[in-house]
Motif scaffolding. Sequence first.
Motif, PDB file in Angstrom:
ATOM      1  N   LEU A 262       0.844  -1.194   0.000  1.00  0.00           N
ATOM      2  CA  LEU A 262       0.000   0.000   0.000  1.00  0.00           C
ATOM      3  C   LEU A 262       0.881   1.246   0.000  1.00  0.00           C
ATOM      4  N   PRO A 263       1.374   1.660  -1.161  1.00  0.00           N
ATOM      5  CA  PRO A 263       2.292   2.800  -1.218  1.00  0.00           C
ATOM      6  C   PRO A 263       1.695   4.112  -0.704  1.00  0.00           C
ATOM      7  N   GLN A 264       0.359   4.192  -0.644  1.00  0.00           N
ATOM      8  CA  GLN A 264      -0.292   5.449  -0.246  1.00  0.00           C
ATOM      9  C   GLN A 264      -0.425   5.610   1.264  1.00  0.00           C
ATOM     10  N   THR A 265       0.044   4.611   2.041  1.00  0.00           N
ATOM     11  CA  THR A 265      -0.101   4.705   3.499  1.00  0.00           C
ATOM     12  C   THR A 265       1.141   4.174   4.203  1.00  0.00           C
ATOM     13  N   ASN A 266       1.288   4.546   5.485  1.00  0.00           N
ATOM     14  CA  ASN A 266       2.382   4.019   6.306  1.00  0.00           C
ATOM     15  C   ASN A 266       1.937   2.891   7.228  1.00  0.00           C
ATOM     16  N   LEU A 267       0.675   2.494   7.140  1.00  0.00           N
ATOM     17  CA  LEU A 267       0.142   1.488   8.052  1.00  0.00           C
ATOM     18  C   LEU A 267       0.304   0.069   7.502  1.00  0.00           C
ATOM     19  N   CYS A 268       0.775  -0.811   8.365  1.00  0.00           N
ATOM     20  CA  CYS A 268       0.885  -2.231   8.033  1.00  0.00           C
ATOM     21  C   CYS A 268      -0.114  -2.989   8.910  1.00  0.00           C
ATOM     22  N   THR A 269      -1.081  -3.641   8.284  1.00  0.00           N
ATOM     23  CA  THR A 269      -2.089  -4.410   9.009  1.00  0.00           C
ATOM     24  C   THR A 269      -1.858  -5.895   8.752  1.00  0.00           C
ATOM     25  N   ILE A 270      -1.704  -6.641   9.841  1.00  0.00           N
ATOM     26  CA  ILE A 270      -1.430  -8.079   9.732  1.00  0.00           C
ATOM     27  C   ILE A 270      -2.532  -8.834  10.472  1.00  0.00           C
ATOM     28  N   ILE A 271      -3.138  -9.798   9.778  1.00  0.00           N
ATOM     29  CA  ILE A 271      -4.210 -10.599  10.362  1.00  0.00           C
ATOM     30  C   ILE A 271      -3.721 -12.033  10.533  1.00  0.00           C
ATOM     31  N   ALA A 272      -3.777 -12.507  11.777  1.00  0.00           N
ATOM     32  CA  ALA A 272      -3.462 -13.909  12.080  1.00  0.00           C
ATOM     33  C   ALA A 272      -4.773 -14.683  12.009  1.00  0.00           C
ATOM     34  N   LYS A 273      -5.032 -15.304  10.846  1.00  0.00           N
ATOM     35  CA  LYS A 273      -6.334 -15.949  10.597  1.00  0.00           C
ATOM     36  C   LYS A 273      -6.659 -17.012  11.654  1.00  0.00           C
ATOM     37  N   ASP A 274      -5.692 -17.858  11.970  1.00  0.00           N
ATOM     38  CA  ASP A 274      -5.969 -18.982  12.879  1.00  0.00           C
ATOM     39  C   ASP A 274      -6.270 -18.524  14.308  1.00  0.00           C
ATOM     40  N   LEU A 275      -5.732 -17.360  14.683  1.00  0.00           N
ATOM     41  CA  LEU A 275      -5.947 -16.828  16.028  1.00  0.00           C
ATOM     42  C   LEU A 275      -7.114 -15.846  16.088  1.00  0.00           C
ATOM     43  N   ALA A 276      -7.638 -15.492  14.905  1.00  0.00           N
ATOM     44  CA  ALA A 276      -8.696 -14.474  14.810  1.00  0.00           C
ATOM     45  C   ALA A 276      -8.264 -13.175  15.491  1.00  0.00           C
ATOM     46  N   GLN A 277      -7.014 -12.772  15.213  1.00  0.00           N
ATOM     47  CA  GLN A 277      -6.470 -11.531  15.778  1.00  0.00           C
ATOM     48  C   GLN A 277      -5.813 -10.720  14.671  1.00  0.00           C
ATOM     49  N   GLU A 278      -5.744  -9.404  14.913  1.00  0.00           N
ATOM     50  CA  GLU A 278      -4.993  -8.572  13.964  1.00  0.00           C
ATOM     51  C   GLU A 278      -4.166  -7.544  14.715  1.00  0.00           C
ATOM     52  N   TYR A 279      -3.132  -7.047  14.021  1.00  0.00           N
ATOM     53  CA  TYR A 279      -2.283  -6.030  14.625  1.00  0.00           C
ATOM     54  C   TYR A 279      -1.882  -5.050  13.524  1.00  0.00           C
ATOM     55  N   THR A 280      -1.945  -3.768  13.846  1.00  0.00           N
ATOM     56  CA  THR A 280      -1.564  -2.716  12.895  1.00  0.00           C
ATOM     57  C   THR A 280      -0.476  -1.853  13.502  1.00  0.00           C
ATOM     58  N   PHE A 281       0.544  -1.536  12.701  1.00  0.00           N
ATOM     59  CA  PHE A 281       1.585  -0.623  13.174  1.00  0.00           C
ATOM     60  C   PHE A 281       1.981   0.335  12.054  1.00  0.00           C
ATOM     61  N   ASP A 282       2.564   1.450  12.464  1.00  0.00           N
ATOM     62  CA  ASP A 282       3.022   2.474  11.531  1.00  0.00           C
ATOM     63  C   ASP A 282       4.491   2.210  11.226  1.00  0.00           C
ATOM     64  N   VAL A 283       4.817   2.058   9.937  1.00  0.00           N
ATOM     65  CA  VAL A 283       6.193   1.691   9.557  1.00  0.00           C
ATOM     66  C   VAL A 283       7.189   2.826   9.789  1.00  0.00           C
ATOM     67  N   THR A 284       6.696   4.021  10.099  1.00  0.00           N
ATOM     68  CA  THR A 284       7.606   5.162  10.304  1.00  0.00           C
ATOM     69  C   THR A 284       7.893   5.437  11.777  1.00  0.00           C
ATOM     70  N   THR A 285       7.210   4.737  12.686  1.00  0.00           N
ATOM     71  CA  THR A 285       7.425   4.997  14.118  1.00  0.00           C
ATOM     72  C   THR A 285       8.314   3.911  14.730  1.00  0.00           C
ATOM     73  N   GLU A 286       8.923   4.247  15.877  1.00  0.00           N
ATOM     74  CA  GLU A 286       9.810   3.299  16.543  1.00  0.00           C
ATOM     75  C   GLU A 286       9.014   2.077  17.026  1.00  0.00           C
ATOM     76  N   ILE A 287       9.565   0.905  16.759  1.00  0.00           N
ATOM     77  CA  ILE A 287       8.869  -0.349  17.079  1.00  0.00           C
ATOM     78  C   ILE A 287       9.327  -0.871  18.428  1.00  0.00           C
ATOM     79  N   LYS A 288       8.349  -1.248  19.264  1.00  0.00           N
ATOM     80  CA  LYS A 288       8.649  -1.827  20.581  1.00  0.00           C
ATOM     81  C   LYS A 288       7.820  -3.089  20.785  1.00  0.00           C
ATOM     82  N   PRO A 289       8.250  -3.999  21.688  1.00  0.00           N
ATOM     83  CA  PRO A 289       7.455  -5.213  21.943  1.00  0.00           C
ATOM     84  C   PRO A 289       6.058  -4.881  22.458  1.00  0.00           C
TER      85      PRO A 289
END
Length: 394
Positions: A61-88
């Motif tokens: 998605l070149p038009q955004t900085n958001l990365c959305t990841i869906i774990a299908k088997d766990l029925a969970q999702e997580y979104t993070f901004d690729v430009t911000t500092e990543i922490k656990p």
Amino acid sequence: MHEQLINPTLEKFRAEFKEEPEHIFLSPGRINIIGEHVDYSDGFVLPAAIDKYICFAVRKLPQTNLCTIIAKDLAQEYTFDVTTEIKPVRQMWANYILGVFSQLQKPENQFYGMEIVFSSTIPMGSGLSSSAALECGFAYILNELFDLQLSKKEIAVIGQKSEHTFAGVQCGIMDQFASVFGKENKVIMLDCHTLEHQYFDADLKGYNLLLFDSCVKHTHLTSGYNERRKDVEHGKKVLWEKFPDVEKFRDFTTTMLNSVKEEMGNVSYKRCLYLLNEIKRVEMAAKAISEGNIEYVGTLLTETHAGLSTEFEVSCNELDFLVNNTLQQEGVLGARIMGGGFGGCSINLIQEDKAEEVIKNISKKYLESFNIQMKVYQVKISDGIKEYTNEYII
């Protein structure tokens, strides 16, 4: 074969994002034929990638900085901004991914948004390295999508470091290496000290590798593992004080070890004896596989179990029961506990036309003795991480 995993992942992607993915990647789990607990003692291991995978459906998605990841088997999702500092974060599965991304978040690497759905046929918690498949699969995706020019070895090391830093597991390199470097019908003999490796043909000549999942994981896995490492480090210290000119642990002989047994103490002696013998068994197993001597491979597997059970002491009643009873069945060449220990799977080398009967007999005995329904996984040795093209998609 792959469609049973790929198609539900695709359907989930379409349902969530209302678009088609641009890429499909498959990242395999692994088995270790032989060489347990030697990856932190300058040893050799003999892993292989297997035909159990994490499937990733991906769109940039070149038009955004958001990365959305869906774990299908766990029925969970997580979104993070690729430009911000990543922490656990609290979601452990997300940490494997975030730990990879944090290492690649450098000024020279320009990232933008992504949509990802992943699903898996690697059984969780069974010692088949679903975490390594997740870490290395994501690193591989970033490398392909953003042309990062990473080598296979760098991808494996990034996966390992993610586990150390974001998941808090001080694992060796074997799992990640096998997931990245796997080749169909080849085992990898990996030097855990230098990361040099070579491939050996794995023609099992009418025998199958079957995993019997005990469906138990005893709580002292982590503490037991750490205690074993302390025992080994004490043994190494005593050995090097007596023989300072020896360069690597694997170069010590059992004669040297026997000469310091009293000083070392019985526990550390047993741990080191197992390790030195196991390192030699890996070399013998690689040679036996390449020569088609499958009977000897089975003998070595059984010797390893005896060492893990009585010298390294990481087995448990359930695994000892599975291995001992399996070895009494017709058509079984060898069996052993696989992985860190205190539960998980046994790996068994069984004649193809006897496998069904062995499974039936052992499942019945195990259920009667422990009131647990064992799970069975038949695995084939497969390629490492790769992208799959549209011809595979229905």
